[in-house]
Design a protein around this motif. Structure first.
Motif, PDB file in Angstrom:
ATOM      1  N   ARG A   1     -48.338  16.823  16.642  1.00  0.00           N
ATOM      2  CA  ARG A   1     -48.056  16.123  15.392  1.00  0.00           C
ATOM      3  C   ARG A   1     -48.299  14.634  15.616  1.00  0.00           C
ATOM      4  O   ARG A   1     -47.804  14.052  16.584  1.00  0.00           O
ATOM      5  CB  ARG A   1     -46.609  16.371  14.957  1.00  0.00           C
ATOM      6  CG  ARG A   1     -46.291  15.847  13.561  1.00  0.00           C
ATOM      7  CD  ARG A   1     -44.952  16.377  13.078  1.00  0.00           C
ATOM      8  NE  ARG A   1     -43.866  15.933  13.925  1.00  0.00           N
ATOM      9  CZ  ARG A   1     -42.724  16.594  14.057  1.00  0.00           C
ATOM     10  NH1 ARG A   1     -42.550  17.743  13.446  1.00  0.00           N
ATOM     11  NH2 ARG A   1     -41.771  16.128  14.830  1.00  0.00           N
ATOM     12  N   TYR A   2     -49.043  14.029  14.705  1.00  0.00           N
ATOM     13  CA  TYR A   2     -49.401  12.620  14.819  1.00  0.00           C
ATOM     14  C   TYR A   2     -48.907  11.838  13.605  1.00  0.00           C
ATOM     15  O   TYR A   2     -48.740  12.387  12.525  1.00  0.00           O
ATOM     16  CB  TYR A   2     -50.928  12.447  14.912  1.00  0.00           C
ATOM     17  CG  TYR A   2     -51.544  12.998  16.179  1.00  0.00           C
ATOM     18  CD1 TYR A   2     -51.789  12.169  17.261  1.00  0.00           C
ATOM     19  CD2 TYR A   2     -51.898  14.347  16.273  1.00  0.00           C
ATOM     20  CE1 TYR A   2     -52.367  12.667  18.422  1.00  0.00           C
ATOM     21  CE2 TYR A   2     -52.476  14.854  17.436  1.00  0.00           C
ATOM     22  CZ  TYR A   2     -52.705  14.002  18.507  1.00  0.00           C
ATOM     23  OH  TYR A   2     -53.265  14.494  19.645  1.00  0.00           O
ATOM     24  N   ARG A   3     -48.695  10.564  13.823  1.00  0.00           N
ATOM     25  CA  ARG A   3     -48.399   9.648  12.713  1.00  0.00           C
ATOM     26  C   ARG A   3     -49.611   8.751  12.506  1.00  0.00           C
ATOM     27  O   ARG A   3     -50.129   8.171  13.461  1.00  0.00           O
ATOM     28  CB  ARG A   3     -47.173   8.799  13.002  1.00  0.00           C
ATOM     29  CG  ARG A   3     -46.922   7.705  11.955  1.00  0.00           C
ATOM     30  CD  ARG A   3     -45.687   6.887  12.290  1.00  0.00           C
ATOM     31  NE  ARG A   3     -44.494   7.693  12.157  1.00  0.00           N
ATOM     32  CZ  ARG A   3     -43.365   7.456  12.837  1.00  0.00           C
ATOM     33  NH1 ARG A   3     -43.324   6.477  13.723  1.00  0.00           N
ATOM     34  NH2 ARG A   3     -42.315   8.224  12.641  1.00  0.00           N
ATOM     35  N   VAL A   4     -50.046   8.645  11.264  1.00  0.00           N
ATOM     36  CA  VAL A   4     -51.164   7.768  10.933  1.00  0.00           C
ATOM     37  C   VAL A   4     -50.605   6.380  10.643  1.00  0.00           C
ATOM     38  O   VAL A   4     -49.823   6.187   9.710  1.00  0.00           O
ATOM     39  CB  VAL A   4     -51.936   8.296   9.703  1.00  0.00           C
ATOM     40  CG1 VAL A   4     -53.087   7.355   9.366  1.00  0.00           C
ATOM     41  CG2 VAL A   4     -52.442   9.711   9.951  1.00  0.00           C
ATOM     42  N   GLY A   5     -50.973   5.428  11.459  1.00  0.00           N
ATOM     43  CA  GLY A   5     -50.467   4.079  11.302  1.00  0.00           C
ATOM     44  C   GLY A   5     -51.564   3.063  11.082  1.00  0.00           C
ATOM     45  O   GLY A   5     -52.760   3.405  11.031  1.00  0.00           O
ATOM     46  N   GLU A   6     -51.169   1.829  10.978  1.00  0.00           N
ATOM     47  CA  GLU A   6     -52.116   0.745  10.718  1.00  0.00           C
ATOM     48  C   GLU A   6     -53.135   0.605  11.841  1.00  0.00           C
ATOM     49  O   GLU A   6     -54.287   0.254  11.624  1.00  0.00           O
ATOM     50  CB  GLU A   6     -51.344  -0.566  10.546  1.00  0.00           C
ATOM     51  CG  GLU A   6     -52.206  -1.772  10.232  1.00  0.00           C
ATOM     52  CD  GLU A   6     -51.380  -3.031  10.054  1.00  0.00           C
ATOM     53  OE1 GLU A   6     -51.980  -4.111   9.955  1.00  0.00           O
ATOM     54  OE2 GLU A   6     -50.132  -2.910  10.023  1.00  0.00           O
ATOM     55  N   HIS A   7     -52.689   0.911  13.077  1.00  0.00           N
ATOM     56  CA  HIS A   7     -53.565   0.730  14.232  1.00  0.00           C
ATOM     57  C   HIS A   7     -54.080   2.060  14.775  1.00  0.00           C
ATOM     58  O   HIS A   7     -54.479   2.150  15.934  1.00  0.00           O
ATOM     59  CB  HIS A   7     -52.805  -0.016  15.331  1.00  0.00           C
ATOM     60  CG  HIS A   7     -52.293  -1.352  14.891  1.00  0.00           C
ATOM     61  ND1 HIS A   7     -53.127  -2.409  14.588  1.00  0.00           N
ATOM     62  CD2 HIS A   7     -51.025  -1.788  14.661  1.00  0.00           C
ATOM     63  CE1 HIS A   7     -52.397  -3.442  14.216  1.00  0.00           C
ATOM     64  NE2 HIS A   7     -51.122  -3.097  14.248  1.00  0.00           N
ATOM     65  N   GLY A   8     -54.051   3.091  13.964  1.00  0.00           N
ATOM     66  CA  GLY A   8     -54.577   4.378  14.404  1.00  0.00           C
ATOM     67  C   GLY A   8     -53.520   5.456  14.449  1.00  0.00           C
ATOM     68  O   GLY A   8     -52.491   5.375  13.775  1.00  0.00           O
ATOM     69  N   LEU A   9     -53.759   6.479  15.273  1.00  0.00           N
ATOM     70  CA  LEU A   9     -52.856   7.622  15.370  1.00  0.00           C
ATOM     71  C   LEU A   9     -51.895   7.446  16.538  1.00  0.00           C
ATOM     72  O   LEU A   9     -52.265   6.961  17.606  1.00  0.00           O
ATOM     73  CB  LEU A   9     -53.657   8.915  15.580  1.00  0.00           C
ATOM     74  CG  LEU A   9     -54.651   9.304  14.486  1.00  0.00           C
ATOM     75  CD1 LEU A   9     -55.399  10.563  14.892  1.00  0.00           C
ATOM     76  CD2 LEU A   9     -53.926   9.522  13.157  1.00  0.00           C
ATOM     77  N   SER A  10     -50.654   7.834  16.330  1.00  0.00           N
ATOM     78  CA  SER A  10     -49.682   7.855  17.421  1.00  0.00           C
ATOM     79  C   SER A  10     -49.100   9.255  17.510  1.00  0.00           C
ATOM     80  O   SER A  10     -48.752   9.868  16.496  1.00  0.00           O
ATOM     81  CB  SER A  10     -48.568   6.824  17.185  1.00  0.00           C
ATOM     82  OG  SER A  10     -47.897   7.071  15.971  1.00  0.00           O
ATOM     83  N   LEU A  11     -49.023   9.760  18.725  1.00  0.00           N
ATOM     84  CA  LEU A  11     -48.568  11.123  18.965  1.00  0.00           C
ATOM     85  C   LEU A  11     -47.049  11.187  18.867  1.00  0.00           C
ATOM     86  O   LEU A  11     -46.336  10.441  19.552  1.00  0.00           O
ATOM     87  CB  LEU A  11     -49.029  11.572  20.351  1.00  0.00           C
ATOM     88  CG  LEU A  11     -48.792  13.026  20.750  1.00  0.00           C
ATOM     89  CD1 LEU A  11     -49.476  13.982  19.771  1.00  0.00           C
ATOM     90  CD2 LEU A  11     -49.299  13.252  22.168  1.00  0.00           C
ATOM     91  N   LEU A  12     -46.539  12.077  18.014  1.00  0.00           N
ATOM     92  CA  LEU A  12     -45.103  12.229  17.838  1.00  0.00           C
ATOM     93  C   LEU A  12     -44.550  13.422  18.602  1.00  0.00           C
ATOM     94  O   LEU A  12     -43.445  13.365  19.126  1.00  0.00           O
ATOM     95  CB  LEU A  12     -44.768  12.403  16.349  1.00  0.00           C
ATOM     96  CG  LEU A  12     -45.135  11.248  15.420  1.00  0.00           C
ATOM     97  CD1 LEU A  12     -44.769  11.603  13.986  1.00  0.00           C
ATOM     98  CD2 LEU A  12     -44.425   9.972  15.850  1.00  0.00           C
TER      99      LEU A  12
END
Length: 219
Positions: A183-194
């Motif tokens: 599961r990833y979070r889409v953020g301002e600086h790209g994807l972060s793995l949750l």
């Protein structure tokens, strides 16, 4: 402006009006205090009915309670009087047996404050009377208000036991599904793995294994 019944007698409403306005017996400041107290009481009742803890704290290491609604104390399992007597009406004393949880809150508060953010959020595992535990979502707001030279923070606590349980069950379900689940979070600086299930972790390097939410790790 005073009301009378048909027979000319004063009604309770007119008597109340007389007590306030007749001969200027109450100052504007006194009337303002009455109005503020009434609004505060209504707000307390509303937030308690919604099961939301609302509190006002001094921004110190002890996080002293300046004011709190009834549900703030109800969430702990203690009465207002017990909380004030046993814990000196401050969060620091209340969490004295769970220093790691209080350190987590303190770190969140300081990080947000130093970054110039308007507030903070934190998930805590809070001990209740009788040594039971509950999960609470803490949201705080920094203010410009000062009391005796100390900054003031407004905070809300909400019970999130149901959300935590759902997250745990979903985590278990993910780990039993064949294949990779992430599961990833889409953020301002790209994807972060949750989150990644066990198979994802086995495939990936240990360094990229995301830490699951704290609520999934607690027993």
């Amino acid at each position: 402006m005073l009301e009378q019944s048909n027979d000319g007698a004063r009604t309770p409403k007119t008597a109340a009006a007389d007590s306030v306005f007749q001969n200027g017996s109450r100052s504007a400041q006194e009337l303002a205090c009455i109005t503020e107290d009434s609004l505060l009481e209504e707000y307390n009742m509303l937030m308690s009915a919604l099961h939301v803890s609302v509190s006002k704290h001094l921004f110190t290491e002890r996080f002293e309670v300046v004011w709190a609604n009834d549900f703030y104390y109800a969430m702990t399992g203690y009465t207002r009087e017990e909380y004030e007597r046993l814990f000196e009406n401050c969060c620091g004393m209340y969490f004295q047996n769970d220093p790691e949880e209080y350190a987590k809150l303190s770190a969140k508060v300081m990080k947000a404050f130093e970054a110039g953010e308007p507030g903070y959020e934190c998930l805590l595992h809070m001990r209740q009377k009788g040594d039971s535990f509950t999960w609470i979502h803490v949201v705080g707001k920094f203010t410009n208000e000062l009391i005796d030279g100390m900054p003031v923070i407004y905070s809300t606590f909400t019970n999130v036991d149901d959300v935590v349980q759902i997250e745990r069950e979903r985590s278990i379900a993910y780990d039993n599904i064949p294949g990779f689940i992430a599961r990833y979070r889409v953020g301002e600086h790209g994807l972060s793995l949750l989150y990644g299930n066990d198979r994802f972790a086995e495939f990936s390097a240990p360094s990229v294994r995301p830490r699951c939410n704290d609520c999934c790790k607690a027993t």
